[in-house]
Design a protein around this motif. Structure first.
Motif, mmCIF file in Angstrom:
data_model
loop_
_atom_site.group_PDB
_atom_site.id
_atom_site.type_symbol
_atom_site.label_atom_id
_atom_site.label_comp_id
_atom_site.label_asym_id
_atom_site.label_seq_id
_atom_site.Cartn_x
_atom_site.Cartn_y
_atom_site.Cartn_z
ATOM 1 N N THR A 185 53.855 39.881 61.535
ATOM 2 C CA THR A 185 54.426 40.928 62.391
ATOM 3 C C THR A 185 55.671 40.484 63.149
ATOM 4 O O THR A 185 56.344 41.316 63.755
ATOM 5 N N VAL A 186 55.985 39.197 63.115
ATOM 6 C CA VAL A 186 57.078 38.689 63.953
ATOM 7 C C VAL A 186 58.392 38.538 63.187
ATOM 8 O O VAL A 186 59.389 38.105 63.761
ATOM 9 N N ARG A 187 58.415 38.858 61.910
ATOM 10 C CA ARG A 187 59.644 38.860 61.124
ATOM 11 C C ARG A 187 59.723 40.181 60.388
ATOM 12 O O ARG A 187 58.758 40.595 59.745
ATOM 13 N N GLN A 188 60.862 40.837 60.431
ATOM 14 C CA GLN A 188 60.973 42.226 59.993
ATOM 15 C C GLN A 188 61.425 42.412 58.544
ATOM 16 O O GLN A 188 61.783 43.507 58.158
ATOM 17 N N PHE A 189 61.402 41.381 57.734
ATOM 18 C CA PHE A 189 61.843 41.500 56.345
ATOM 19 C C PHE A 189 60.678 41.931 55.446
ATOM 20 O O PHE A 189 59.520 41.604 55.716
ATOM 21 N N ASN A 190 60.999 42.636 54.376
ATOM 22 C CA ASN A 190 60.014 43.065 53.398
ATOM 23 C C ASN A 190 60.335 42.380 52.071
ATOM 24 O O ASN A 190 61.291 42.757 51.379
ATOM 25 N N LEU A 191 59.564 41.363 51.719
ATOM 26 C CA LEU A 191 59.852 40.565 50.531
ATOM 27 C C LEU A 191 59.550 41.324 49.246
ATOM 28 O O LEU A 191 60.147 41.035 48.202
ATOM 29 N N TYR A 192 58.650 42.287 49.309
ATOM 30 C CA TYR A 192 58.397 43.124 48.129
ATOM 31 C C TYR A 192 59.643 43.956 47.815
ATOM 32 O O TYR A 192 60.067 44.047 46.656
ATOM 33 N N ALA A 193 60.259 44.552 48.840
ATOM 34 C CA ALA A 193 61.479 45.325 48.628
ATOM 35 C C ALA A 193 62.597 44.427 48.116
ATOM 36 O O ALA A 193 63.378 44.832 47.244
ATOM 37 N N GLU A 194 62.674 43.194 48.637
ATOM 38 C CA GLU A 194 63.701 42.260 48.170
ATOM 39 C C GLU A 194 63.437 41.843 46.722
ATOM 40 O O GLU A 194 64.377 41.637 45.944
ATOM 41 N N LEU A 195 62.161 41.733 46.346
ATOM 42 C CA LEU A 195 61.821 41.411 44.959
ATOM 43 C C LEU A 195 62.266 42.537 44.034
ATOM 44 O O LEU A 195 62.848 42.285 42.971
ATOM 45 N N MET A 196 62.013 43.781 44.434
ATOM 46 C CA MET A 196 62.442 44.915 43.622
ATOM 47 C C MET A 196 63.961 44.915 43.456
ATOM 48 O O MET A 196 64.489 45.153 42.365
ATOM 49 N N ALA A 197 64.689 44.656 44.548
ATOM 50 C CA ALA A 197 66.150 44.615 44.477
ATOM 51 C C ALA A 197 66.615 43.491 43.567
ATOM 52 O O ALA A 197 67.570 43.647 42.793
ATOM 53 N N PHE A 198 65.944 42.351 43.630
ATOM 54 C CA PHE A 198 66.286 41.206 42.786
ATOM 55 C C PHE A 198 66.118 41.555 41.313
ATOM 56 O O PHE A 198 66.896 41.102 40.454
ATOM 57 N N LEU A 199 65.120 42.392 41.014
ATOM 58 C CA LEU A 199 64.851 42.805 39.636
ATOM 59 C C LEU A 199 65.689 44.011 39.238
ATOM 60 O O LEU A 199 65.538 44.532 38.125
ATOM 61 N N GLY A 200 66.567 44.463 40.146
ATOM 62 C CA GLY A 200 67.417 45.605 39.851
ATOM 63 C C GLY A 200 66.696 46.935 39.939
ATOM 64 O O GLY A 200 67.112 47.908 39.305
#
Length: 222
Positions: free
Chosen positions: A134-149
Motif C-alpha cells: 500500500t505504500v508504493r503506488q505503481f501497478n506492475l501488472y499494468a507495466e507488464l501489459m505495457a511491456f508486452l505491447g
C-alpha cells in the motif's frame, strides 16, 4: 476476513510485512498440495536483499579487468511459489509472485520484475502477481501489459496500487494468445480466487483469501 494494511498501524505494530511475505508462500504450497494433480509439485522461493556466493579458488590468475567500477549489489526481493510438472523432468509451469516494496521502488527495480514475468510468460509459464503493498503506488501488472505491447481495458487511467492478476501466454506455431484475469485489491475486502494454469487445458483455483487468512492467523494478526 478482509485484506489488512501491513505497512501502517495497527497491523505494522503486530507483525512486519516481511513476516507476512515470508510466511505466505509456504502456506500457499501447503494448500496447493491438496489441489494439484499427482504429477505436479510446488515449492516456495524467498530471497530478500543481496546474496553473495562463495569466492572460487583457482590457480590461474586473470589479467587486469578492462572495466572496474563500484556498483550496488543486486538486491531484488523474491517472494514466490513455483509449480513444477514432475513427470516432465520438473518443468516449471507456473509462478506466483508476491510483490514487495523493493519490487515497486525505483524504475530499474520495476523493470527487472516486469522483465522477469515477461520472460516466464514467453516460455509458456503462467504467472500470478499478488500485490498488497500500500505504500508504493505503481501497478506492475499494468507495466507488464505495457511491456508486452498490450493494455487491460478493465484498468482505470490510474491503475490501483494493490491488485492480483493471473496471466498466461498460449503459444501457437505462428501466433500466441495472451489471457489475463485481474482484480483490484481493497483494504477491508476479501481477496479473490485466481486461476492457476498448469497446462493449456488444466487449471486449479488459487484461493488467496484462504492462504492469506491462514498466514495472518499463524502470525497472530487479527
Amino acid at each position: 476476513m478482509p485484506l489488512r494494511d501491513h505497512f501502517r498501524p495497527p497491523v505494522s505494530r503486530q507483525v512486519s510485512w516481511e513476516e507476512i511475505h515470508g510466511g505466505w508462500p509456504m502456506v500457499i504450497v501447503q494448500q496447493l498440495k491438496t489441489q494439484l494433480p499427482p504429477e505436479y509439485v510446488s515449492g516456495p522461493k524467498v530471497h530478500a536483499g543481496p546474496s553473495l556466493g562463495p569466492t572460487p579458488t583457482a590457480a590461474w590468475t586473470a589479467a587486469e579487468p578492462s572495466l572496474a567500477i563500484e556498483t550496488e549489489i543486486p538486491d531484488d526481493d523474491e517472494y514466490e511459489v513455483r509449480v513444477y510438472d514432475a513427470d516432465r523432468g520438473r518443468t516449471l509451469v507456473a509462478v506466483i509472485e508476491l510483490v514487495s516494496p523493493a519490487n515497486k521502488d525505483r524504475q530499474e527495480k520495476r523493470n527487472a520484475f516486469v522483465g522477469k514475468c515477461a520472460a516466464l510468460l514467453r516460455k509458456g509459464v503462467s504467472v500470478s502477481i499478488v500485490d498488497v503493498v500500500t505504500v508504493r503506488q505503481f501497478n506492475l501488472y499494468a507495466e507488464l501489459m505495457a511491456f508486452l505491447g498490450q493494455s487491460d481495458p478493465t484498468l482505470s487511467a490510474e491503475p490501483p496500487a494493490t491488485y492480483a492478476a493471473s496471466c498466461r501466454w498460449l503459444l501457437g506455431e505462428r501466433r500466441a494468445l495472451l489471457e489475463t484475469w485481474s482484480h483490484t485489491l481493497t483494504v477491508g475486502q476479501p481477496l479473490p480466487t485466481l486461476p492457476l494454469w498448469l497446462a493449456p487445458a488444466r487449471v486449479v483455483p488459487l484461493d488467496l483469501e484462504r492462504s492469506y487468512e491462514k498466514t495472518c492467523d499463524d502470525l497472530g494478526v487479527r
